[in-house]
Design a protein around this motif. Structure first.
Motif, PDB file in Angstrom:
ATOM      1  N   UNK A  81       0.855  -1.185   0.000  1.00 24.82           N
ATOM      2  CA  UNK A  81       0.000   0.000   0.000  1.00 24.82           C
ATOM      3  C   UNK A  81       0.892   1.236   0.000  1.00 24.82           C
ATOM      4  N   UNK A  82       0.448   2.270  -0.642  1.00 25.97           N
ATOM      5  CA  UNK A  82       1.147   3.547  -0.478  1.00 25.97           C
ATOM      6  C   UNK A  82       0.207   4.707  -0.777  1.00 25.97           C
ATOM      7  N   UNK A  83       0.682   5.897  -0.462  1.00 29.06           N
ATOM      8  CA  UNK A  83      -0.100   7.101  -0.736  1.00 29.06           C
ATOM      9  C   UNK A  83       0.393   7.673  -2.067  1.00 29.06           C
ATOM     10  N   UNK A  84      -0.511   7.787  -3.020  1.00 29.18           N
ATOM     11  CA  UNK A  84      -0.113   8.364  -4.311  1.00 29.18           C
ATOM     12  C   UNK A  84       0.025   9.880  -4.178  1.00 29.18           C
ATOM     13  N   UNK A  85      -0.886  10.463  -3.440  1.00 31.13           N
ATOM     14  CA  UNK A  85      -0.734  11.841  -2.989  1.00 31.13           C
ATOM     15  C   UNK A  85      -1.445  11.893  -1.646  1.00 31.13           C
ATOM     16  N   UNK A  86      -1.532  13.039  -1.032  1.00 33.59           N
ATOM     17  CA  UNK A  86      -2.017  13.006   0.356  1.00 33.59           C
ATOM     18  C   UNK A  86      -3.501  12.663   0.476  1.00 33.59           C
ATOM     19  N   UNK A  87      -4.219  12.649  -0.663  1.00 34.78           N
ATOM     20  CA  UNK A  87      -5.642  12.290  -0.612  1.00 34.78           C
ATOM     21  C   UNK A  87      -5.953  10.970  -1.320  1.00 34.78           C
TER      22      UNK A  87
END
Ligand code: NAI
Length: 334
Positions: free
Chosen positions: A126-132
């Motif tokens: 899992x990761x954050x592609x951008x903060x939203x």
């Protein structure tokens, strides 16, 4: 036989005492080797598990594990997922059956869920592609799918089961679940003696709730298998009676399906049946089917006679319930 015992967190310590009492009564040839792991251990030692635990499981090949707590959203990763991936225990076997004396909607539920245990969304990629925007990867491989599906058919054959049902959502996830279903369609042809069919996960949930007796063995990718096994436990009166086995080629880890039940931990009222039924699975898989049957019968007889813990409408403490099981075992000629 040396077996690693991980009491774990919360009610884990209480129900592990029941395991030791009952295995003594059964005169099992088991030497329990205890190791600490879980959130409590993490809080005191800042480590997920005691040094040497992994090596000891590899040496003994068998472990019985109590529940370990995992923080939600943040914090350390699940020990369960870690152990399953580390030892490649690719099959999670969860039998579910009705217990006379436990209030449930159905009387003759007797099914087994075989859940793929190593991949799918549980890979934890899992990761954050951008903060939203969060992003998680669902990994389904032909190798793991074929292995679990073949395991399900072999299990059905070995245990006199008649039908294997494939659980999927291939209408939407055409590549990932499509691959799982494709493997099922191919492998089912190798087992003409076992009936087979497939069902979409959402339809399955409705059918399980309205008529669970139409199912026998269910084989599912990791996430669906996890969810339907709790649903099925609910059909037979809750998590108190749901054992499971994590099976790999070299290591087997047995456990209860339920968690550490922090709301009742330390009160001495936990129901030890699920971990005792996991002990029965362990005994059966290790050439002690006779002792496994004595244990399962003792649990069933207690419940039928109204000797029950609070979660299933009784008033016994964990220790009283365990003592009643011990007494019934000691009355059997072992
Ligand atoms: P839970 O299974 O611990 O509890 C759900 C409800 O069932 C609670 O009301 C609890 O009191 C009751 N319950 C569970 N087992 C019982 C038993 N043997 N006797 C009587 N009542 C019982 O699920 P929850 O609350 O979602 O999770 C608590 C913690 O356990 C979490 O940190 C979670 O990550 C962990 N967990 C660990 C598992 C494992 O190690 N195999 C499996 C599931 C959860």
């Amino acid at each position: 036989m040396d077996v690693v015992l991980i009491p774990g967190d919360g009610i884990g310590k209480e129900i592990s005492e029941s395991v030791k009492t009952v295995s003594d009564a059964l005169k099992c040839d088991i030497k329990w080797i205890e190791y600490k792991a879980g959130a409590d251990y993490y809080a005191s030692d800042n480590k997920l598990m005691e040094d040497g635990l992994l090596e000891e499981i590899a040496r003994c090949h068998i472990a019985l594990k109590g529940p370990t707590a995992t923080p939600i959203g943040t914090g350390f990763r699940s020990i369960n997922v870690y152990l399953r991936q580390n030892f490649n225990t690719y099959a999670n076997v969860r039998p579910v059956s009705t217990f006379e004396g436990v209030a449930s909607r159905y009387e003759d539920v007797d099914l087994v869920i075989i859940r793929e245990n190593t991949e799918d969304l549980y890979k934890g990629i899992e990761d954050m592609l951008d903060e939203d925007t969060a992003h998680g990867l669902k990994i389904i491989t032909r190798q793991a799918s074929e292995r679990i599906i073949r395991y399900a058919f072999e299990y059905a054959r070995k245990n006199g089961r008649k039908k294997v049902t494939c659980v999927h959502k291939a209408n939407i996830m055409k590549l990932t679940d499509g691959l799982f279903l494709d493997c099922f369609t191919k492998i089912s042809k190798e087992y003409p003696d076992i009936m087979n069919d497939s069902v979409i996960i959402d339809a399955l949930c409705m059918k399980l709730v309205s008529d669970p007796c139409q199912y026998d063995v269910l084989v599912a990718p990791n996430l669906y298998g996890d969810i339907i096994s709790d649903l099925c436990a609910g059909l037979v009166g809750g998590l108190g009676f749901a054992p499971s086995a994590n099976i790999g080629d070299n290591v087997r880890i047995y456990e209860a399906v339920h968690g550490s039940a922090p709301d009742i931990a330390g009160k001495g009222i936990a129901n030890p049946s699920a971990i005792l039924l996991a002990l029965a699975m362990l005994l059966k898989d290790n050439g002690m089917s006779d002792k496994a049957s004595v244990l399962e019968k003792a649990i069933r007889d207690c419940i039928k006679d109204g000797i029950k813990t609070k979660d299933v409408g009784g008033n016994c403490s964990t220790a009283e319930f365990t003592a009643a099981i011990r007494e019934r075992i000691e009355n059997e000629a072992l």
